[in-house]
Structures are given as C-alpha cells and as structure tokens.
Scaffold this motif. Structure first.
Motif, mmCIF file in Angstrom:
data_model
loop_
_atom_site.group_PDB
_atom_site.id
_atom_site.type_symbol
_atom_site.label_atom_id
_atom_site.label_comp_id
_atom_site.label_asym_id
_atom_site.label_seq_id
_atom_site.Cartn_x
_atom_site.Cartn_y
_atom_site.Cartn_z
ATOM 1 N N UNK A 178 68.907 76.616 54.676
ATOM 2 C CA UNK A 178 68.570 77.718 53.753
ATOM 3 C C UNK A 178 67.939 77.147 52.475
ATOM 4 N N UNK A 179 66.801 77.702 52.128
ATOM 5 C CA UNK A 179 66.124 77.325 50.873
ATOM 6 C C UNK A 179 66.467 78.397 49.842
ATOM 7 N N UNK A 180 67.013 77.938 48.681
ATOM 8 C CA UNK A 180 67.453 78.863 47.627
ATOM 9 C C UNK A 180 66.832 78.451 46.291
ATOM 10 N N UNK A 181 66.777 79.455 45.400
ATOM 11 C CA UNK A 181 66.231 79.231 44.053
ATOM 12 C C UNK A 181 67.313 78.595 43.199
ATOM 13 N N UNK A 236 68.581 68.826 57.203
ATOM 14 C CA UNK A 236 67.377 69.331 56.536
ATOM 15 C C UNK A 236 67.284 68.739 55.130
ATOM 16 N N UNK A 237 66.078 68.433 54.726
ATOM 17 C CA UNK A 237 65.860 67.894 53.366
ATOM 18 C C UNK A 237 64.403 68.094 52.979
ATOM 19 N N UNK A 238 64.180 67.988 51.683
ATOM 20 C CA UNK A 238 62.807 68.011 51.199
ATOM 21 C C UNK A 238 62.179 66.652 51.439
ATOM 22 N N UNK A 239 60.910 66.656 51.716
ATOM 23 C CA UNK A 239 60.191 65.413 51.927
ATOM 24 C C UNK A 239 60.199 64.595 50.651
ATOM 25 N N UNK A 262 57.536 70.827 51.161
ATOM 26 C CA UNK A 262 57.481 70.002 52.379
ATOM 27 C C UNK A 262 58.912 69.741 52.844
ATOM 28 N N UNK A 263 59.223 70.212 54.033
ATOM 29 C CA UNK A 263 60.582 70.108 54.580
ATOM 30 C C UNK A 263 60.548 69.220 55.824
ATOM 31 N N UNK A 264 61.553 68.389 55.950
ATOM 32 C CA UNK A 264 61.702 67.586 57.166
ATOM 33 C C UNK A 264 63.111 67.766 57.713
ATOM 34 N N UNK A 324 57.657 67.021 41.761
ATOM 35 C CA UNK A 324 58.873 67.198 40.951
ATOM 36 C C UNK A 324 59.127 68.642 40.559
ATOM 37 N N UNK A 325 58.067 69.419 40.281
ATOM 38 C CA UNK A 325 58.289 70.799 39.841
ATOM 39 C C UNK A 325 58.854 71.650 40.969
ATOM 40 N N UNK A 326 58.588 71.284 42.233
ATOM 41 C CA UNK A 326 59.165 72.023 43.353
ATOM 42 C C UNK A 326 60.636 71.678 43.505
#
Length: 808
Positions: free
Chosen positions: A310-313, A288-291, A328-330, A296-298
C-alpha cells in the motif's frame, strides 16, 4: 561576431574558443522583436556575459531617449532580481547578471523573463518578454556513478533488467539523450519506449550467464545529448551473477496511474500494488520498496508498506509545488539470490481552491486634481492566484458609489481610472476598496483598499454672507477707528481659500474713497481714516473686494452703506435780518406805546446745522436785571416777541431783551440774541425812518433824558398830531410789500416755523413751502435733500398790517 535580426544589432563572443560553441551561440543569440497584444519580445541565450546587448527597448517602445530620465523610466521583474538592466543614456536593454535557464525555469520548455516598464507623466506601463534560450551547458547526469545489478544465472535469454536513465537539465535537442553500452557478449541495450512517461532503459540478456565463468560483469553505460557540441555522461554497471532463484516477482502492469487531491491528510491511501512470483516458499515472498533511484521529493511525500504494497501519503501534497509524482516501485522476493520486479506509479495531483488571490498596487498617482479629465489613470493593480483552471481565474470589482472604475489592461492587470467628475468641496477623499475573487467553488476573495485624496483647484470664489451691509457710525469719530468687519468664505482649501480684502476705489465728491476709509487686507476690518461729519456726508456707500490667492485668483464684492449719525456738535446760529440795526449785533425796533396785549413786536430767527432733535430749537426770555417783570414774552418754538399787556408810561422807553435759543441735543447747546425795543408815543414824529432810527438806537445818551421829551411835547402839542399823522403815512408807504405764499428761498440752512417749534435740516439744499394765509404763527417750512443755489438765501417776512416790526 555581429548578427543582425529584425533591425537589432548585437555583438557577442564565447570564452570557450570552440568553433562549434560560437556557431551555436550565434544562432541562439538572435534578438527577436515583435509588437502585438501590447508586448515586446526579445530573446537572449543563457549564460550570456554581463553587458550583452538584448535590444533597443526605448526605441522599440516608441520612447525618446531624452524623456527616459524625466519620465522616471524604470524596469521591474517579478521575483527575478536584476538579471536585466536598461542603460538610460542609450535606451539599450542589456544583461546585468548571470542568467541560468535551468535555475529560472527548470525543465519547462518555455522560459521567459517578464519585465514591466513603467514611465510617468503620463503614467504608462509596457510589458516586455525576454525569452531565455537554452544552450547545451549541462551534460547528462546519472543518479550515481555506479549501479549494482544482481542477475540469476538461470535467467532466460531476453530477460530484461531495467536501468535508471540519465537526466539532462537542458531542454529539447540539448536534452535528447542517446545511450550506448560498452561492447560485451552478454547484454545489449534496450532503448526507452515511446511512452514519454516511462522512458526506461533496460539491459537485455543475449547470452546465458554462467556464474562460474563470469561471476561479475563490468559495463559502462554512456548517455550523449543532442546538443552541439555533444556532452556525455557515464555510469558503471556492476552485474553480479547469482545462482538459484530464477523467477522474479511480476506486477500486473508496468505503469499505474492514480489521481490524488492536494492537501489530503497524512495516511491517505494512494493505491495498493500487487506482484506475483511463480516460485514457492520464501522465493515467492515479496518485499515492496521504493527504488533506490527515486527522487528525494517523492520519498518525502509517500510511504509504501513493505508487506501489503500500500502506498500512502506521509507529507504535504501541494498542487502548486508539483503537479505530478513518478514513483518507482520494486518488488523483491526472499529467494537466494533475491529477484525483483519493477513498476512505475504516476500520481497526478488534482488542484483544489486553496489559494486566495493576491493583489498588488504597482503605481499610484496621488493625489488627483479635482479637475482631472475622465479616464485619468490613478493606479495600476496586478492580481494573481497560484491555483489553476477556474480556481486561478480572478475577477476584480470596486466598492460601489465611487467615481472610479477598473479597466483590464492586460492579463491579470487592471487600471484604476476616473469615471466621473470630482468635486473636492463635496468629497475630499475616497476610500476605494478593490475585491479580487477567483472562480473556484467555493470561491475565495481578497480585498485591498487605497485612499484617493482629491487635490483642490481654485474653482470657488470668496462669498459674502450678504450682498450688502448697513453700518451706522457716529460723526466726529476718532481717526483710524474700526467701524465694521467684512468676512468672506472660500470653499476651496489652502492658498485657494486664503482671502484678502481691498477697497473698490472710486471718487466721493472731489476726494478719493481711500481718504475716508481703509480695509485691512487679511482681517477685513474697515477703518475710518478721518472724523466723519454728518453735516458734510450723511451716507458713504462703497464696495469691498475679496480675492483668493489661487491661480488664477477669483473674487467677489460686497456693498457697505455707512450712515453717519448726527451728534449735537453745532450750536444754534442767529440769522441776521435785513434792515435790523443795533450795536454789537443787537436788534433794534420801535414799538408804539399804544399797542395792546399779544401784539408781536419782533421775531428772533435761528438755525442749527444739526438735524433731528439736535436741530429742534426753543426760545426763552431771560429775566430782567433786578427781577423786574418784563411786559414782553417770547414764543417757545417760533421766537416771536409779543407784549404780555398794554404798555404804559411806567414802562422804560428803552427795553433790552435777552432771548436764549436752545436746541434739544444731549448736551443742549445755546445762543443768546439781544433785542433793543424803543417805546415811542403815538403822537411823536421820528425824524427818520424806522430803519434810520433803528440804526441810531445805539446812541442811548441822546434819548436818556425823559424831560426833554416832556418839554418838546408841551411846546409842540399842537404840531405833534400833524407830525405824527405824517410820520404814520410815511411809514405805511415805506414798508416793503408783503411776499406771497411761496416766496424766494432763504439761506441754505432754514428754519421750519410752526406752532410746535422751529426745525433745522442739515442738507445743503432745501426747499420751503409756506402758507401765507393767517398770522406768522401758521408758517410752514418743508425741506428736501436737494442742493440749493446760493442765490436763494433770503429772509421770510409774512405781511402784517398791525405791526411796526420788521420781523414777521
């Protein structure tokens, strides 16, 4: 080009020279005006030139051009610099510097510049909203100039390959993008879906790929906006055809929605993604990774675990900074070639009450006069809270027990106005505390204080401690001596409390008051300008006025009663008696040698112009020369001269008595009276009346020789008795009739004779009440302060039948 709209006329030009640009500007450059809810609205296109006309703001606000400068006309825009300015000569609002709508408002549909127009005298505030119209000045922009795509040759027809669309900084029609794909035989373009949150492009495979035939395919994706003229942007698509792994990972949903509160700590789990792959082995292992197209702010705020999904702050989440994030996740498998699946996670940030209200005093009108009318505006206060909803709703309150109130004039604006009358003498300044509290739970509040000083007006007259003062001053004071100081207090301040003193002029007799006294204008000291005389003026009553320096001045008066105290400055004065003769003012009297002891032969009258003890007179007989004992004595307080024994032949026929008259002042003053007594035998006949003999008593040489009398007595012994009897009868008939109990009044200054002495009263008019019964020792004198007529001056002579004296 000129365009008229709503009574406003504007002229503009566009440097591009394109007809379509000019047409678009002419439509966007209309200035609209309307009045409502206390606001004036204008509109202006972005990128307008410096000096571009926006609106006649002074006219639209109902202000005269001539009063702009005197009333300190000024324009302020919160945090937006000096984009707009006003020409104070013609009242026109114009563009001062470059206006970039995208820089001001980003992607917000509504973009306005909020102006605050403030004028003084009286204080007024106007709110002006200038809408910035969007022009098509931004072309569509793709995240990159080239995008590489990997596609398996075994991919089925209608396989979708997501693409990142272009973005346009403009809004509405100018940002409405349409996409076109360069002509090819393999792919067609899939338009974005109707769900605005997932406006994703995609390539649809229309023909099976053959890596051996075409290992790489080059396409050009063009985005065109809806502006006029249209602007375009392009990105090159490099499609690499891969072999083998022919199943891509797939997520449960293409769109996930999740809510996160702001200010959550780092490491907080947002959500866990799960993707599946129909392949086996390494081709089914998903990373899993961000597109790569993520903003940049995301990427700075969130982190995704590549294994668990898992997506964490990982950064600070602030609702006021961004209300939502699109992630955006791929998911990419480990096959060869790797295949990927895509999804979108929409993170909505929930607001918490973490911002304290902020207050700002826009304008202060201080100090405020204590006679200011109710409703006078003292200050303008603006409040704002960065939170939203109830957390951003702010209410303002005032500290209690102050004569002010808050009036809401506009959204998030308050006026501090006068609510009750002021009195500077009671309270000269107020510490006003304004509290702003939001509607969050728990609520947050902020306070701001302002010191309201009350300016003085002249509403208090000078006041004396007493309405009347009594002052005692000794007579014969030196000219210019200080006799008293008056002082008045004024409750006002500064020049309104500056007190000056003056005399209330009037006449004192025939003279002006100012010839007697003066008062120092600043100190209030009262001075006697000349020596005061108790015998002339016993009481001087006048008024002193105190006035302040206010406009108009206020004043009050105080009465001064100045009593002039008597001093012993007048010696006793001898009163002449009618019919008393003698040389050099001496008194001559005939006395029979036959009188017995205690017979009154004469009386000395004296008066003292002073009063009280200073006018209380006493009489004493000076001893005779050689120490001889005199057969006469004088009464201590009445001045009556009487015999101490019977007279005999041994006594000198001429008796000269010196009577000393003394007052009781300190020091005592005296006067001396001379009394000449002629002793005559009872048978001796005087040739003239006692008045004539008394008048001739000064010629002592005619009677010095006693032998002459003896010869005459021997020769005329027979006739002496007859002559004596005739003389006695003549004298009895000549003597003036005795006065009654209330005879005519004497001189203006009289003596009160009694058994205890003689008193003199210094008033100019006196009345006398006498008791005619009994001997003269029982005379009674009474005085009153009235002024007599000069004709009332006569001697008092009580009747007696036993004395030849003309004094009584």
């Amino acid at each position: 080009m000129k365009t008229k709209h709503c009574g406003l006329e504007m002229e503009f030009s566009w440097a591009s020279g394109q007809e379509s640009n000019r047409l678009l500007l002419s439509l966007l450059f209309l200035a609209a005006w309307r009045a409502g809810s206390g606001q004036v609205h204008y509109s202006v296109p972005e990128e307008a030139k410096h000096g571009t006309f926006v609106g006649r703001i002074a006219q639209d606000l109902g202000l005269e051009l001539a009063e702009l400068v005197p009333r300190l006309f000024r324009v302020a825009s919160k945090g937006q610099g000096d984009l707009l300015e006003v020409n104070l000569q013609n009242g026109i609002l114009f563009v001062n510097s470059r206006i970039d709508r995208e820089e001001l408002c980003g992607r917000n549909l509504e973009c306005s510049i909020h102006l605050e127009v403030i004028v003084d005298r009286p204080l007024q505030v106007f709110h002006v909203e200038v809408e910035v119209k969007d022009i098509n000045d931004n072309p569509p922009v793709f995240p990159g100039t080239q995008k590489n795509l990997f596609m398996a040759e075994s991919g089925p027809i209608d396989t979708r390959f997501p693409l990142e669309g272009a973005s346009d900084a403009d809004i509405r029609a100018n940002a409405m993008l349409t996409y076109t794909l360069s002509p090819n035989e393999y792919f067609s373009l899939e338009k974005p879906s109707d769900d605005e949150r997932v406006k994703r492009l995609g390539l649809l495979l229309r023909k099976s790929l053959d890596r051996e035939e075409a290992p790489e395919i080059f396409l050009v994706l063009t985005a065109t906006d809806g502006g006029k003229p249209e602007l375009t942007g392009t990105v090159q698509l490099l499609i690499k055809v891969l072999d083998a792994n022919d199943n891509a990972p797939a997520f449960d949903r293409t769109l996930y929605e999740v809510k996160v509160q702001e200010n959550v700590s780092n490491g907080t789990l947002v959500m866990k993604l799960n993707a599946s792959d129909l392949d086996e082995g390494s081709n089914a292992d998903i990373i899993y990774s961000f597109s790569t197209d993520i903003l940049p702010n995301v990427e700075s705020k969130f982190h995704i675990d590549p294994i668990t999904g898992e997506i964490m702050v990982k950064g600070y989440i602030d609702f006021e900074e961004s209300k939502s994030y699109e992630i955006l996740v791929e998911g990419i498998d480990k096959g060869q070639p790797p295949l990927s699946g895509h999804c979108t996670v929409m993170v909505e940030v929930e607001d918490t009450n973490d911002n304290v209200p902020v207050m700002e005093f826009k304008s202060l009108s201080l100090p405020i006069r204590e006679d200011a009318p109710l409703g006078t505006v003292i200050a303008l206060i603006s409040v704002h809270d960065l939170d939203s909803g109830a957390n951003g709703q702010v209410t303002c309150t005032l500290s209690p027990h102050v004569p002010f109130k808050l009036v809401s004039t506009f959204k998030n604006y308050y006026s501090l106005v006068l609510d009750s009358a002021l009195d500077r003498e009671s309270v000269s300044d107020y510490a006003v505390v304004v509290t702003a509290q939001d509607g969050g739970s728990p609520s947050l509040s902020a306070t701001a204080s302002v010191s309201v000083e009350v300016a003085d007006v002249n509403d208090n007259a000078p006041a004396f401690a007493q309405a009347e003062y009594t002052v005692f001053v000794k007579e014969n004071n030196p000219p210019g001596c200080h006799i008293f100081t008056v002082s008045a207090r004024d409750a006002d301040a500064q020049e309104n409390a500056l007190v000056s003193y003056s005399l209330v002029e009037r006449r004192v007799g025939e003279r002006a008051l100012s010839s007697y006294v003066s008062v120092h204008a600043e100190s209030g000291k009262v001075y006697a300008l000349q020596p005061l005389d108790h015998e002339e003026l016993e009481l001087l009553q006048f008024q002193v006025s105190a006035r302040d320096a206010g406009v108009p001045p206020l004043g009050s008066n105080v009465t001064l009663q100045v009593f002039v105290l008597d001093e012993n400055d007048n010696a006793p004065a001898l009163l002449p008696l009618p019919g008393a003769g003698g040389a050099g003012g001496a008194v001559s009297e005939l006395v029979w040698r036959s009188v017995g002891a205690g017979h009154v032969v004469a009386k000395v009258r004296a008066v003292d112009a002073d009063s009280g003890y200073n006018a209380w007179l006493s009489y004493e007989l000076q001893p005779a020369a050689g120490g001889a004992r005199s057969p006469f004595r004088v009464a201590l307080y009445t001045g009556e001269i009487s015999t101490t024994r019977s007279l005999d032949e041994a006594d000198s026929p001429r008796q000269r008595l010196l009577v000393l008259v003394r007052d009781h002042g300190e020091p005592a003053l005296t006067a001396t009276a001379t009394v000449l007594l002629s002793l005559v035998e009872s048978g001796q006949a005087p040739k003239a009346s006692s008045r004539v003999l008394a008048g001739a008593a000064g010629a002592e040489t005619a009677l010095v020789d006693v032998n002459v009398y003896l010869i005459i007595a021997i020769c005329a012994v027979s006739s002496l008795l007859v002559l004596t009897l005739l003389l006695y009868v003549a004298l009895r008939c000549w003597a003036p009739p005795s006065e009654g109990a209330c005879g005519p009044a004497g001189k203006p200054t009289l003596v009160c004779s009694s058994a205890v002495g003689s008193w003199s009263y210094s008033q100019q008019r006196r009345q006398r009440v006498c008791s005619g019964e009994g001997p003269p020792k029982t005379d009674l004198m009474a005085f009153s302060p009235s002024v007599p007529d000069s004709r009332d001056r006569e001697d008092l002579q009580p009747a007696t039948g036993d004395s030849l004296s003309k004094f009584s």
